[in-house]
Design an enzyme around this catalytic site. Structure first.
Site, PDB file in Angstrom:
ATOM      1  CE  LYS A 240       5.668  -4.232   9.316  1.00 24.86           C
ATOM      2  NZ  LYS A 240       4.631  -3.563   8.498  1.00 24.86           N
TER       3      LYS A 240
ATOM      4  N   GLY B 145      -5.128  -4.660   5.217  1.00 18.20           N
ATOM      5  CA  GLY B 145      -4.435  -5.671   4.418  1.00 18.20           C
ATOM      6  C   GLY B 145      -5.066  -7.039   4.497  1.00 18.20           C
ATOM      7  NE  ARG B 146      -6.831  -7.660  10.692  1.00 17.22           N
ATOM      8  CZ  ARG B 146      -6.363  -6.458  10.993  1.00 17.22           C
ATOM      9  NH1 ARG B 146      -5.303  -5.998  10.359  1.00 17.22           N
ATOM     10  NH2 ARG B 146      -6.939  -5.708  11.921  1.00 17.22           N
TER      11      ARG B 146
ATOM     12  CD  GLU C 155      -2.178  -7.987  11.111  1.00 19.54           C
ATOM     13  OE1 GLU C 155      -1.021  -8.460  11.094  1.00 19.54           O
ATOM     14  OE2 GLU C 155      -2.721  -7.464  10.120  1.00 19.54           O
TER      15      GLU C 155
ATOM     16  CG  HIS D 136      -3.233 -40.276  10.215  1.00 17.85           C
ATOM     17  ND1 HIS D 136      -3.207 -41.601  10.587  1.00 17.85           N
ATOM     18  CD2 HIS D 136      -4.319 -40.140   9.416  1.00 17.85           C
ATOM     19  CE1 HIS D 136      -4.216 -42.232  10.026  1.00 17.85           C
ATOM     20  NE2 HIS D 136      -4.910 -41.366   9.316  1.00 17.85           N
TER      21      HIS D 136
ATOM     22  CE  LYS E 183      -3.718   0.116   2.565  1.00 21.07           C
ATOM     23  NZ  LYS E 183      -4.668   0.280   3.704  1.00 21.07           N
TER      24      LYS E 183
ATOM     25  CD  GLU F 252       9.129  -7.123   6.614  1.00 20.25           C
ATOM     26  OE1 GLU F 252       9.054  -7.464   7.813  1.00 20.25           O
ATOM     27  OE2 GLU F 252       8.616  -6.079   6.161  1.00 20.25           O
TER      28      GLU F 252
END
Length: 561
Positions: free
Chosen positions: A513, A269-270, A355, A386, A208, A214
């Site tokens: 960050k 964002g999510r 979040e 399993h 954005k 990153e």
């Protein structure tokens, strides 16, 4: 509403008394008392069937939860969200992901401006670009067709597109390759590009602000990789597009304005996989299928905002999560999709839920005095059976489960031999059986009746009374995926309203960050710097520099740690 006010609410206190009264009751009793429980404790909307009969609730529980939701203003908060009010209070902005899938012609105002035409303008540009790439009209710098797409982002700019691509892989263009890079670990980028031709590769940079460390680190690695192969700065314009709002930084990178797809500060964002962040999804499945997915989102949106809470799927799921967390003491939720294409869905939900609701203060900034934000985790069935189901069945922790299944498979594989049928029948038999086993278990008397030696009876006994919800749909389609994601989005919001927290900010992401920006300078300084952290952090920095710079060891012991 402060923490004290929530704890003091008569509706909250009534639920506490109710939990004390029915907390000892077993699901065996609930079903014995009501032969039609499976019908009564279910709801259906937008192609999803929700069975919550195996939750440890009765009609009174649902009524009390409904009363709590009314007292907390849930209907009013739902209306405020759809209206475009600034319900993200700490950032003073709307949380208007529902506008991303609003049909043309609807009107949703943000500070007096109708945002629906803006949304569709971006969708139209995405569609034109997508069809140009898929149809071969838009090509790379050397004239080769763009067959590889690498989406670079992190967090919501990565988890949503990754999950959607895997979920809808059956509908994707199999002549194209789609990969996703998020981790700043260089291995992620190297493995994504090692077998690709740069002349056939398109990069989508999703950020954005176009400043996320990153993402920009990986974006510049991609730029160097591309130019090393193609040798011309002009190639950037043909091989890179951006999903961003920062036109200046995008232009500095070398991406033309017409190759930037925007979104808005009222999209978290999510919550953004159906915005321009989903460009890779549209490239994979095509415009028509992407529109089907948006229609699924919208169908669940309309159900959520117009249906009474007692029949409202997201409201029921959110209120049951509050019941399990705050009144039964559960701290986690296992999400168990019995559909291989949904293998990344639990990871996507981890960010969406944790979040959003991993908060320790109310919207007014007062400390909460109750649990918020249960831990979400899971794996696809039957793999999980399993792996960790042992703990679900016989462990000491209460873990409510969400089972997700589809009645029709996208990949029929016949079963030969006794019984015949399809492997999908076996898959869904496991889903249904696991919910039954968790609910009812197996008593010591039942174990003894099977002739088991007395010494083994405790080991073979299953307590049961483990709550679960089952979500069924006809088939995993783009529409069904949209309804499923919206179901969880709104369930998260419901929980946040009850807990009086802001489900749409994420300040907890920022601290690490900030500290990393300071630490990187200390790691890369030519000379060992003066360190002013705590003793542990100082020593880790020194140890890392020493190990990194120990070339003699690296040359002689490459096969050892």
């Amino acid at each position: 509403m402060s923490t004290v006010e929530l704890a003091a609410r008569p509706q909250w206190q009534a639920l506490q008394r109710h939990a004390a009264q029915i907390g000892h009751r077993h699901l065996r009793e609930f079903f014995a008392d009501d032969p039609k429980r499976g019908e009564r404790f279910s709801a259906e909307a937008a192609g999803l069937y929700l069975d919550y009969a195996k939750q440890r609730v009765d009609a009174e529980t649902i009524g009390l939860l409904d009363a709590l939701a009314q007292a907390c203003g849930l209907p009013q908060r739902i209306a405020a969200m759809f209206r475009g009010d600034a319900i993200n209070t700490s950032e003073d902005r709307p949380a208007l992901h529902v506008a991303l899938r609003a049909p043309r012609g609807e009107k949703i105002l943000v500070r007096g401006h109708d945002v629906v035409p803006d949304v569709h303008a971006v969708l139209d540009r995405m569609a034109a670009f997508s069809e140009g790439v898929r149809g071969g009209e838009r090509r790379g710098h050397t004239g080769k067709r763009l067959r590889n797409v690498i989406s670079i982002g992190i967090g919501g700019s990565d988890l949503g597109p990754v999950m959607a691509y895997e979920a809808l892989r059956a509908y994707s263009d199999r002549d194209m390759t789609f990969r996703f890079v998020s981790n700043v670990d260089g291995t992620d980028f190297s493995e994504a590009t090692r077998d690709l031709d740069a002349a056939e590769t398109l990069f989508i940079i999703c950020s954005k602000t176009f400043t996320t460390l990153e993402t920009l680190t990986n974006a510049h690695a991609a730029r160097r990789w591309c130019l090393a192969a193609l040798g011309d700065e002009q190639a950037v314009a043909s091989h890179f597009v951006a999903v961003s709002t920062n036109a200046d930084e995008v232009a500095k990178f070398g991406i033309a304005a017409e190759n930037m797809f925007g979104f808005w500060d009222w999209v978290g964002g999510r919550y953004s996989m159906d915005s321009a962040i989903g460009l890779s999804t549209m490239l994979a499945i095509g415009t028509a299928r992407f529109e089907e997915m948006l229609a699924g989102f919208h169908a669940m949106d309309e159900h959520f905002r117009s249906t009474p809470l007692a029949r409202n799927l997201p409201a029921l799921m959110g209120l049951l999560a509050v019941w399990n967390s705050n009144f039964l003491g559960a701290t986690t939720v296992a999400v168990l999709p019995y559909e291989q294409y949904l293998k990344r869905f639990p990871a996507y939900l981890q960010q969406l839920t944790m979040e959003s609701n991993g908060k320790h203060v109310t919207r007014e900034g007062a400390p909460v005095g109750y649990s918020t934000g249960p831990i979400y985790w899971g794996e696809p069935g039957t793999n999980g059976q399993h792996s960790f189901y042992q703990l679900l069945h016989q462990g000491t922790r209460l873990v409510p489960c969400d089972f997700i299944g589809f009645a029709q498979t996208l990949n029929p594989v016949p079963v030969h031999g006794e019984g015949g049928g399809d492997q999908h029948d076996l898959l869904l038999a496991n889903l249904i059986a696991q919910g039954e086993a968790l609910a009812f278990g197996k008593t010591a008397a039942q174990v003894r009746a099977e002739g088991v030696a007395e010494a083994l009876v405790p080991h073979r006994t299953f307590e049961g009374n483990r709550p679960s919800t089952t979500i069924l749909a006809r088939r995993l389609t783009p529409y069904a995926l949209g309804t499923l994601v919206a179901l969880y989005e709104h369930s998260v919001f419901v929980q946040g309203v009850i807990w009086d927290i802001d489900s749409f900010d994420q300040w907890g992401v920022e601290l690490g960050k900030q500290l990393a920006k300071a630490t990187i300078a200390e790691l890369t300084a030519a000379e060992p710097p003066a360190l002013h952290h705590d003793g542990s952090t100082n020593e880790l920095i020194r140890r890392y520099r020493a190990l990194r710079d120990d070339a003699t060891t690296a040359a002689t012991t490459s096969n050892r740690p």
